[in-house]
Scaffold this active site. Structure first.
Site, PDB file in Angstrom:
ATOM      1  N   LYS A  91     -42.167  -1.922  14.901  1.00 22.97           N
ATOM      2  CA  LYS A  91     -40.964  -2.368  15.907  1.00 22.97           C
ATOM      3  C   LYS A  91     -40.821  -1.054  16.686  1.00 22.97           C
ATOM      4  O   LYS A  91     -41.115   0.108  16.083  1.00 22.97           O
ATOM      5  CB  LYS A  91     -39.496  -2.831  15.596  1.00 22.97           C
TER       6      LYS A  91
ATOM      7  N   PRO B  71     -47.690   3.669  10.486  1.00 22.24           N
ATOM      8  CA  PRO B  71     -47.594   5.093   9.940  1.00 22.24           C
ATOM      9  C   PRO B  71     -46.145   4.888   9.117  1.00 22.24           C
ATOM     10  O   PRO B  71     -45.243   4.270   9.598  1.00 22.24           O
ATOM     11  CB  PRO B  71     -47.587   6.175  11.122  1.00 22.24           C
ATOM     12  N   VAL B  72     -46.317   5.840   8.206  1.00 23.40           N
ATOM     13  CA  VAL B  72     -44.907   6.159   7.340  1.00 23.40           C
ATOM     14  C   VAL B  72     -43.881   6.843   7.939  1.00 23.40           C
ATOM     15  O   VAL B  72     -44.517   7.945   8.471  1.00 23.40           O
ATOM     16  CB  VAL B  72     -45.211   6.353   5.950  1.00 23.40           C
TER      17      VAL B  72
ATOM     18  N   GLY C  88     -40.656   6.191  12.619  1.00 16.60           N
ATOM     19  CA  GLY C  88     -39.686   5.607  13.556  1.00 16.60           C
ATOM     20  C   GLY C  88     -40.215   4.240  14.102  1.00 16.60           C
ATOM     21  O   GLY C  88     -39.735   3.537  14.829  1.00 16.60           O
TER      22      GLY C  88
ATOM     23  N   ALA D 163     -40.565   1.419  11.625  1.00 15.44           N
ATOM     24  CA  ALA D 163     -40.144   0.480  10.364  1.00 15.44           C
ATOM     25  C   ALA D 163     -41.168  -0.002   9.744  1.00 15.44           C
ATOM     26  O   ALA D 163     -41.062  -1.459   9.377  1.00 15.44           O
ATOM     27  CB  ALA D 163     -39.133  -0.813  11.117  1.00 15.44           C
ATOM     28  N   GLY D 164     -42.173   0.892   9.381  1.00 14.67           N
ATOM     29  CA  GLY D 164     -43.335   0.495   8.442  1.00 14.67           C
ATOM     30  C   GLY D 164     -42.816  -0.086   7.388  1.00 14.67           C
ATOM     31  O   GLY D 164     -43.155  -1.191   6.617  1.00 14.67           O
ATOM     32  N   GLY D 165     -41.962   0.559   6.732  1.00 16.14           N
ATOM     33  CA  GLY D 165     -41.574   0.124   5.390  1.00 16.14           C
ATOM     34  C   GLY D 165     -40.736  -1.108   5.482  1.00 16.14           C
ATOM     35  O   GLY D 165     -40.776  -1.977   4.499  1.00 16.14           O
TER      36      GLY D 165
ATOM     37  N   ALA E 123     -41.137  -3.403   7.750  1.00 10.77           N
ATOM     38  CA  ALA E 123     -41.969  -4.442   7.873  1.00 10.77           C
ATOM     39  C   ALA E 123     -42.740  -4.881   6.404  1.00 10.77           C
ATOM     40  O   ALA E 123     -42.776  -6.141   6.464  1.00 10.77           O
ATOM     41  CB  ALA E 123     -43.102  -3.715   8.772  1.00 10.77           C
TER      42      ALA E 123
ATOM     43  N   ASP F 276     -33.470  -2.639   9.009  1.00  9.97           N
ATOM     44  CA  ASP F 276     -34.584  -3.153   9.919  1.00  9.97           C
ATOM     45  C   ASP F 276     -35.532  -4.415   9.301  1.00  9.97           C
ATOM     46  O   ASP F 276     -36.275  -4.939  10.131  1.00  9.97           O
ATOM     47  CB  ASP F 276     -35.534  -2.027  10.314  1.00  9.97           C
TER      48      ASP F 276
HETATM   49  O1  C5P Z   1     -31.104   0.583   6.002  1.00  5.15           O
HETATM   50  P1  C5P Z   1     -32.277   1.689   5.891  1.00  5.15           P
HETATM   51  O2  C5P Z   1     -32.498   2.101   4.260  1.00  5.15           O
HETATM   52  O3  C5P Z   1     -33.340   1.431   6.673  1.00  5.15           O
HETATM   53  O4  C5P Z   1     -31.411   3.234   6.482  1.00  5.15           O
HETATM   54  C1  C5P Z   1     -32.017   4.419   6.138  1.00  5.15           C
HETATM   55  C2  C5P Z   1     -30.879   5.352   6.434  1.00  5.15           C
HETATM   56  O5  C5P Z   1     -30.594   5.575   7.718  1.00  5.15           O
HETATM   57  C3  C5P Z   1     -29.748   4.962   5.941  1.00  5.15           C
HETATM   58  O6  C5P Z   1     -29.500   5.637   4.377  1.00  5.15           O
HETATM   59  C4  C5P Z   1     -28.644   5.695   6.734  1.00  5.15           C
HETATM   60  O7  C5P Z   1     -28.636   7.252   6.355  1.00  5.15           O
HETATM   61  C5  C5P Z   1     -29.317   5.629   8.205  1.00  5.15           C
HETATM   62  N1  C5P Z   1     -28.844   4.539   8.886  1.00  5.15           N
HETATM   63  C6  C5P Z   1     -27.709   4.726   9.585  1.00  5.15           C
HETATM   64  N2  C5P Z   1     -27.113   3.781  10.462  1.00  5.15           N
HETATM   65  C7  C5P Z   1     -27.658   2.605  10.469  1.00  5.15           C
HETATM   66  C8  C5P Z   1     -29.140   2.574   9.693  1.00  5.15           C
HETATM   67  C9  C5P Z   1     -29.358   3.429   8.915  1.00  5.15           C
HETATM   68  O8  C5P Z   1     -26.753   5.769   9.345  1.00  5.15           O
HETATM   69  N3  C5P Z   1     -27.360   1.603  11.265  1.00  5.15           N
END
Ligand code: C5P
Length: 370
Positions: A13, A115-116, A119, A121-123, A125, A157
């Protein structure tokens, strides 16, 4: 038919808008974002096994956690936990499908092209693909909406990667509304950086930058046209109208949307109008990302990458999510090729890829019978 393995294709994404509110007590930030799935796909297969496990091949495979920290395995566990809950009452677990007792685990095989820590959202996905694949493997029969509910507990994501297309995300990004826009295909060029950024660190940098005094002596607000930190090229950490105009290299526009975004991020009406019109020029001018300034402050080379894309005629140029991948909107398919060649020759990134969007969400492409 006894299904022995299921293969799912899942898209990366980009965020056409990413407006970030203040830090919440739970460590997350309230968002308003416009997710857009693009035709850069990972492929995931699941098969019954004695215990859960994951193997990863392809792009950045060595960077993907192989153990229980792997988000795809967390997704498998979350789905397993959700099935009996959902089946409780008149319909038992058996009627909803489940892993057979002799092979209670799942072997997950991930073939990566996304790519990991880029930015994209590969993980997330891969986690979404694991949900969709196990739903099929176990015959669990969860609807897309039910899968999105499980996905929301796995990561911010993940639900979008189940849904795909173009969608507005709120909350942490997990509360989704499909964007009601006419069919259109946009041509994107991605510039992959030589390095990674941690999403939580980029959010943390944004929080710190926002506490710095603005030129007038007050704390900066989202929408400040002259931030106290080095501004992103064309996008001074602003959401809404100012950020959008600036992101395309134009002069900061005035308006209240960006100012009020300091406490409550708002959906860009300019961006949504561009999508409704299916107009790539307006879309290019409307891209904005509050995480762009912090990403650039942590990865200054991105400034040059974005500038190069604009110089080569991109209709819009933006850091993707928390970076460091940059994406560029091309006028059409052949301009995308020209742009990709020019960016690649300019030496401003590790590699480039072309992609179109919107792409469908996680899709089963092959259950295999013995
Ligand atoms: O939800 P996810 O594990 O992908 O988020 C990774 C990190 O990104 C969170 O631990 C948080 O620090 C930050 N994040 C945030 N606000 C969001 C989404 C992510 O601060 N809405």
């Amino acid at each position: 038919m006894i299904v022995t393995s299921v293969t799912v294709r899942v898209p990366a994404k980009i965020n056409l808008q990413l407006a970030v509110g203040p830090l919440r007590p739970d460590g997350y930030h309230d968002l308003v974002t416009v997710f857009h799935a693009i035709s850069l796909f990972d492929q995931i297969s699941v098969a019954p096994a004695a215990a859960d496990g994951v193997t990863v091949s392809g792009e950045d495979a060595a960077q993907v956690p192989a153990g229980n920290d792997n988000l795809a395995l967390k997704a498998v566990a979350a789905l397993r936990a959700a099935i009996p809950r959902r089946g409780a009452g008149t319909r038992g677990l058996a009627s909803r499908g489940a892993a057979p007792d002799d092979t209670p685990g799942v072997a997950v095989t991930i073939s990566k092209r996304i790519p990991v820590a880029a930015g994209l959202a590969g993980g997330s996905a891969d986690a979404a693909a694991a949900l969709v694949a196990c739903n099929e493997l176990w015959g669990a029969g969860l609807s897309q909406q039910e899968l999105c509910e499980v996905a929301a507990g796995v990561g911010s994501d993940v639900a979008f990667a189940v849904l795909g297309g173009t969608a507005v995300g709120r909350g942490r990004g997990e509360r989704l509304t499909r964007a009601l826009v006419p069919p259109a295909t946009y041509h994107w060029v991605l510039a992959f950086a030589d390095g990674h950024l941690s999403t939580s660190e980029v959010y943390g940098t944004l929080d710190r930058l926002r506490t710095l005094p603005a030129p007038g002596g007050r704390p900066p607000r989202m929408g400040d046209s002259r931030p106290p930190y080095p501004p992103a090229p064309g996008a001074p950490g602003a959401s809404g109208a100012r950020g959008a105009a600036a992101a395309s290299g134009g002069a900061p526009a005035s308006g209240h949307a960006a100012e009020s975004a300091a406490t409550a991020p708002e959906l860009s009406t300019q961006l949504m109008a561009a999508l409704r019109a299916g107009d790539p020029r307006r879309l290019g001018r409307s891209l904005s990302n509050d995480l762009q300034a912090p990403a650039i402050s942590m990865f200054p080379a991105l400034r040059k990458t974005l500038a190069a894309g604009r110089e080569f005629g991109a209709l819009g140029a933006l850091v993707s999510g928390s970076g460091p991948t940059c994406f560029f909107l091309a006028r059409g398919a052949s301009h995308a090729t020209d742009l990709a060649v020019a960016l690649s020759g300019a030496g401003v990134c590790r590699s480039v890829a072309r992609a179109t969007g919107p792409a469908p969400g996680a899709t089963v492409i092959g259950p295999q019978a013995p």
